[in-house]
Design a protein around this motif. Structure first.
Motif, PDB file in Angstrom:
ATOM      1  N   UNK A 104       0.792  -1.224   0.000  1.00 31.48           N
ATOM      2  CA  UNK A 104       0.000   0.000   0.000  1.00 31.48           C
ATOM      3  C   UNK A 104       0.821   1.269   0.000  1.00 31.48           C
ATOM      4  N   UNK A 105       1.940   1.260  -0.745  1.00 29.89           N
ATOM      5  CA  UNK A 105       2.827   2.440  -0.763  1.00 29.89           C
ATOM      6  C   UNK A 105       2.844   3.168  -2.098  1.00 29.89           C
ATOM      7  N   UNK A 106       2.001   2.777  -3.050  1.00 24.33           N
ATOM      8  CA  UNK A 106       2.063   3.346  -4.391  1.00 24.33           C
ATOM      9  C   UNK A 106       1.190   4.601  -4.491  1.00 24.33           C
ATOM     10  N   UNK A 107       1.750   5.623  -5.126  1.00 27.26           N
ATOM     11  CA  UNK A 107       1.051   6.891  -5.357  1.00 27.26           C
ATOM     12  C   UNK A 107       1.108   7.217  -6.847  1.00 27.26           C
ATOM     13  N   UNK A 108       0.171   6.713  -7.640  1.00 31.34           N
ATOM     14  CA  UNK A 108       0.223   6.982  -9.080  1.00 31.34           C
ATOM     15  C   UNK A 108      -0.132   8.435  -9.389  1.00 31.34           C
ATOM     16  N   UNK A 109       0.760   9.104 -10.091  1.00 29.19           N
ATOM     17  CA  UNK A 109       0.488  10.443 -10.609  1.00 29.19           C
ATOM     18  C   UNK A 109       0.156  10.339 -12.079  1.00 29.19           C
ATOM     19  N   UNK A 110      -0.883  11.037 -12.526  1.00 28.82           N
ATOM     20  CA  UNK A 110      -1.423  10.852 -13.867  1.00 28.82           C
ATOM     21  C   UNK A 110      -1.585  12.182 -14.576  1.00 28.82           C
ATOM     22  N   UNK A 111      -1.671  12.127 -15.894  1.00 35.61           N
ATOM     23  CA  UNK A 111      -1.998  13.304 -16.700  1.00 35.61           C
ATOM     24  C   UNK A 111      -2.743  12.842 -17.945  1.00 35.61           C
ATOM     25  N   UNK A 112      -3.440  13.751 -18.588  1.00 33.94           N
ATOM     26  CA  UNK A 112      -4.153  13.412 -19.813  1.00 33.94           C
ATOM     27  C   UNK A 112      -3.627  14.281 -20.955  1.00 33.94           C
ATOM     28  N   UNK A 113      -4.186  14.045 -22.122  1.00 31.45           N
ATOM     29  CA  UNK A 113      -3.756  14.777 -23.304  1.00 31.45           C
ATOM     30  C   UNK A 113      -3.185  13.845 -24.357  1.00 31.45           C
ATOM     31  N   UNK A 114      -3.088  14.347 -25.570  1.00 29.62           N
ATOM     32  CA  UNK A 114      -2.530  13.563 -26.675  1.00 29.62           C
ATOM     33  C   UNK A 114      -1.066  13.257 -26.414  1.00 29.62           C
ATOM     34  N   UNK A 115      -0.608  12.033 -26.695  1.00 33.50           N
ATOM     35  CA  UNK A 115       0.798  11.698 -26.487  1.00 33.50           C
ATOM     36  C   UNK A 115       1.724  12.658 -27.235  1.00 33.50           C
ATOM     37  N   UNK A 116       2.862  12.923 -26.637  1.00 35.00           N
ATOM     38  CA  UNK A 116       3.849  13.796 -27.262  1.00 35.00           C
ATOM     39  C   UNK A 116       4.295  13.227 -28.606  1.00 35.00           C
ATOM     40  N   UNK A 117       4.393  14.091 -29.606  1.00 33.40           N
ATOM     41  CA  UNK A 117       4.781  13.684 -30.965  1.00 33.40           C
ATOM     42  C   UNK A 117       3.876  12.555 -31.463  1.00 33.40           C
ATOM     43  N   UNK A 118       2.583  12.733 -31.260  1.00 32.44           N
ATOM     44  CA  UNK A 118       1.619  11.666 -31.544  1.00 32.44           C
ATOM     45  C   UNK A 118       1.674  11.182 -32.991  1.00 32.44           C
TER      46      UNK A 118
END
Length: 346
Positions: A104-118
């Motif tokens: 129970x030590x995981x802290x997922x940080x997330x973001x959205x948006x089109x992948x870079x150089x899609x």
């Protein structure tokens, strides 16, 4: 040095995990050893940047799994995982698995948006659906629902002699949903994160609103305040709203003369980009903070963004060697942290 009205509660660090393409294993092993060092020094958290098709960590979940077996206390996070590269259902399974392995030590940080150089990768990433993929907030909302244990389907139960199926993502890790973070660089994203039950990662890159004075610290302060207001007004309430700041910080207390010279060159090369907004969105970079721990603490206490938080994940410079990171982390834990009122964990 001015006094802080609130001691720093949590001290973390962020690494990109660079490696030599001719010998990638050594770079990954070095990252794991840095995380082990962080735990020994009493850091509260270690965060991994997510880099695709670069010479940095492309699979932070795998690295966190390895780190979870070499540490026992330090929290492990991603800052951030770009959801445009991920299938939310599969990511939910991986995150829950690693969280259970880590206790129970995981802290997922997330973001959205089109992948870079899609345009350069969409033929491989989504060969049949590149024009149909949804890269909006809905993608990360779906991940959050799946991690929370909401049903994926109606079908469940036993089939045949040994096969048994669930209607939710398995394994389920209770509490993981409450440890999801969102990496917001704009006021809009900060408000969205607060309203939807995510903690806030505010880094060294932000976007100014139209007609907003291009002051990084003041803009960051306004975004954090907007986030807290949105979190407080959210219905239903999602529990305490945490905010972490991620500036690049380079203490030089025990650095050699050669290291100090190298560090200063690094900062000098990056400083010009901090003097004006960039691009149509008005992207702003925070200046790197370099100097003795007392000097950096004084700068932080004068930073409007820092005064809004009680936990940080200071970013390590990108291109240094292991000996440099050992010195920087040791100075952070033994000098800078205490100067900010922080007490080592464990």
């Amino acid at each position: 040095m001015p006094d802080s009205s609130q001691p720093l509660r949590k001290l973390g660090f962020l690494t990109i995990g660079l490696f030599d393409p001719a010998d990638p294993a050594a770079g990954h092993e070095s990252t794991l050893r840095i995380i082990e060092l962080g735990e020994r020094l009493g850091f509260d958290s270690a965060w991994l940047r997510h880099r695709h098709l670069q010479f940095g960590i492309s699979s932070p979940i795998a690295v966190m799994a390895a780190a979870s077996q070499r540490t026992s206390r330090i929290e492990l996070g991603t800052a951030v995982t770009p959801m445009g590269w991920e299938n939310p259902l599969r990511l939910a399974e991986d995150l829950a698995t690693v969280d259970l392995l880590a206790g129970g030590r995981i802290n997922p940080g997330l973001s959205v948006g089109e992948p870079m150089h899609y345009d350069t990768v969409k033929h491989e990433l989504y060969p049949d659906s590149a024009g149909l993929e949804d890269f909006s907030y809905a993608r990360v909302e779906r991940l959050a629902r799946l991690i929370a244990g909401e049903p994926v389907r109606e079908f469940s139960g036993k089939q045949g002699v040994v096969e048994e199926f669930s209607n939710r993502v398995e394994p389920h890790s209770s509490g993981l949903r409450e440890r999801l973070w969102y990496g917001a660089a704009s006021r809009k994203s900060a408000i969205w994160a607060g309203a939807h039950g995510f903690h806030l990662l505010s880094s060294s890159v932000i976007f100014a609103d139209t007609n907003q004075e291009p002051s990084f610290a003041r803009i960051q302060q306004s975004q954090i305040r907007a986030y807290r207001e949105a979190a407080a007004a959210s219905v239903p309430a999602h529990g305490p709203a945490r905010v972490s700041q991620g500036l690049v910080v380079i203490p030089t207390d025990t650095a050699s003369a050669e290291q100090r010279e190298k560090y200063q060159r690094y900062v000098d090369e990056r400083t010009p980009r901090t003097r004006a907004p960039h691009g149509p969105k008005g992207m702003l970079f925070a200046p790197d903070l370099i100097g003795t721990s007392d000097q950096i603490a004084e700068q932080l206490y004068a930073h409007a963004g820092f005064l809004e938080v009680d936990e940080v994940a200071f970013a390590l410079p990108f291109s240094f060697v292991r000996e440099d990171y050992v010195q920087i982390l040791t100075d952070m834990a033994t000098r800078l942290g205490p100067a900010l009122g922080w007490t080592p964990a464990g």
